[in-house]
Scaffold this active site. Sequence first.
Site, PDB file in Angstrom:
ATOM      1  N   HIS A 138       0.833  -1.130  -0.020  1.00 22.69           N
ATOM      2  CA  HIS A 138       0.178   0.136   0.173  1.00 22.69           C
ATOM      3  C   HIS A 138       0.825   1.002  -0.058  1.00 22.69           C
ATOM      4  CE1 HIS A 138      -3.463   2.598   0.717  1.00 22.69           C
ATOM      5  NE2 HIS A 138      -2.679   3.097   1.904  1.00 22.69           N
ATOM      6  N   GLY A 153       3.084   5.100   4.305  1.00 21.23           N
ATOM      7  CA  GLY A 153       2.482   5.738   5.283  1.00 21.23           C
ATOM      8  C   GLY A 153       0.725   5.253   5.370  1.00 21.23           C
ATOM      9  N   SER A 154       0.353   5.638   6.777  1.00 20.27           N
ATOM     10  CA  SER A 154      -0.876   5.244   7.110  1.00 20.27           C
ATOM     11  C   SER A 154      -1.970   5.886   5.957  1.00 20.27           C
ATOM     12  CB  SER A 154      -1.206   5.472   8.513  1.00 20.27           C
ATOM     13  OG  SER A 154      -1.062   6.964   8.769  1.00 20.27           O
ATOM     14  N   SER A 155      -3.081   5.195   6.119  1.00 21.86           N
ATOM     15  CA  SER A 155      -4.134   5.908   5.229  1.00 21.86           C
ATOM     16  C   SER A 155      -4.693   7.341   5.797  1.00 21.86           C
ATOM     17  CB  SER A 155      -5.450   4.978   5.237  1.00 21.86           C
ATOM     18  OG  SER A 155      -6.521   5.308   4.511  1.00 21.86           O
ATOM     19  N   GLY A 156      -4.704   8.166   4.682  1.00 22.10           N
ATOM     20  CA  GLY A 156      -5.179   9.687   5.251  1.00 22.10           C
ATOM     21  C   GLY A 156      -3.759  10.626   5.538  1.00 22.10           C
ATOM     22  N   VAL A 157      -2.699  10.068   5.256  1.00 22.17           N
ATOM     23  CA  VAL A 157      -1.551  10.896   5.711  1.00 22.17           C
ATOM     24  C   VAL A 157      -1.092  11.906   4.780  1.00 22.17           C
ATOM     25  CG1 VAL A 157       0.218   9.377   4.859  1.00 22.17           C
ATOM     26  CG2 VAL A 157       0.570  10.770   6.910  1.00 22.17           C
ATOM     27  N   GLY A 158      -1.512  11.765   3.424  1.00 22.75           N
ATOM     28  CA  GLY A 158      -1.374  12.721   2.427  1.00 22.75           C
ATOM     29  C   GLY A 158      -0.378  12.096   1.299  1.00 22.75           C
ATOM     30  N   LYS A 159      -0.424  10.848   1.029  1.00 22.53           N
ATOM     31  CA  LYS A 159       0.509  10.327  -0.102  1.00 22.53           C
ATOM     32  C   LYS A 159       0.073  10.572  -1.316  1.00 22.53           C
ATOM     33  CE  LYS A 159      -0.317   6.064   1.410  1.00 22.53           C
ATOM     34  NZ  LYS A 159      -1.175   6.283   2.471  1.00 22.53           N
ATOM     35  N   SER A 160      -1.118  10.252  -1.990  1.00 19.89           N
ATOM     36  CA  SER A 160      -1.556  10.854  -3.181  1.00 19.89           C
ATOM     37  C   SER A 160      -1.588  12.367  -3.257  1.00 19.89           C
ATOM     38  CB  SER A 160      -3.210  10.202  -3.386  1.00 19.89           C
ATOM     39  OG  SER A 160      -3.135   8.860  -2.976  1.00 19.89           O
ATOM     40  N   GLU A 202      -6.333   8.614  -6.648  1.00 24.15           N
ATOM     41  CA  GLU A 202      -7.387   9.071  -6.017  1.00 24.15           C
ATOM     42  C   GLU A 202      -7.111  10.297  -4.901  1.00 24.15           C
ATOM     43  OE1 GLU A 202     -10.150   7.006  -2.160  1.00 24.15           O
ATOM     44  OE2 GLU A 202      -8.689   5.903  -3.200  1.00 24.15           O
TER      45      GLU A 202
END
Length: 312
Positions: A138, A153-160, A202
């Site tokens: 992921h 990183g964890s979901s929602g941390v700002g990767k995308s 996304e």
Amino acid sequence: MVKVRMKDVMEKFNLELVSGEEGIHRPITTSDISRPGLEMAGFFTYYPAERLQLLGKTEMSFFHGLTDEQKGERMAKLCTDDTPGIVLSRDMEVPEELVKSSKANDVPILRSPMTTTRLSSRLTNYLESQLAPNTAIHGVLVDIYGVGVLITGSSGVGKSETALELVKRGHRLVADDSVEIRQEAENTLVGSAPELIQHLLEIRGLGIINVMTLFGAGAIRNYKKISLVMNLELWDSKKVYDRLGLEEEYMKIIDSNVPRLVVPVRPGRNLAIIIEVAAMNFRLKNMGMNAAKQFSERLTREIEDGDEHDSI
């Protein structure tokens, strides 16, 4: 799970199916190619039947010098239940003995106009790529100045969102959300996007966007070697973060260790620029220019010089 079948090889290299159509779905389990020269001479003790068999001009020239009885015997032993298939190069004529044994054991016989050496090389490269160990992680994979950076990183941390900013700055997206990784060689990991989400990003609040449609073909790549991992995590005031860059941390993916940096996330930090600079600094380190190490050495020299002056 079967990754490659003879049918895949036939379609990939546009091979002609001569005989053994019933066995065209046989699985190929190893990337090694066998050229059965000793087997043609009658030595089958160590015959690697599970490999794809490649017959070239040398093997067939020897075969034509055998007696009719020997020809039938050798081809019968060549076509086993474990043999995925037999490929002839240079569009050579397929012997009747081989066709007969092929039909009896449902071993597919294929033919190619390519030379033996070239065909062997292309088959090996293809099978190594398809049969390489693989996993899925992921994260987001971006090509930054030629460096494949895997952002985790964890979901929602700002990767995308960070990947979107990097694409706007002229870098290329490889995969978002799920990165399929295969180990093609020792310490060589290649990442790509699942076909379903290829070229897509996304963004929360915005939805799914097509990067190639919005930014052009130059904004995407289908695959990239992974050289660096950037792990984004929410800022923890109680945690001590590396401020000099002397500490080296690695992330193990399959059987390879990839350099890993931890970047704390909090309002006001431009993550895209930080990751961009990290990629450039990674390239400099590979060229032998390590700013943190040079600073540490200068600092050590200054301390040692100061101690010498104090002792005088």
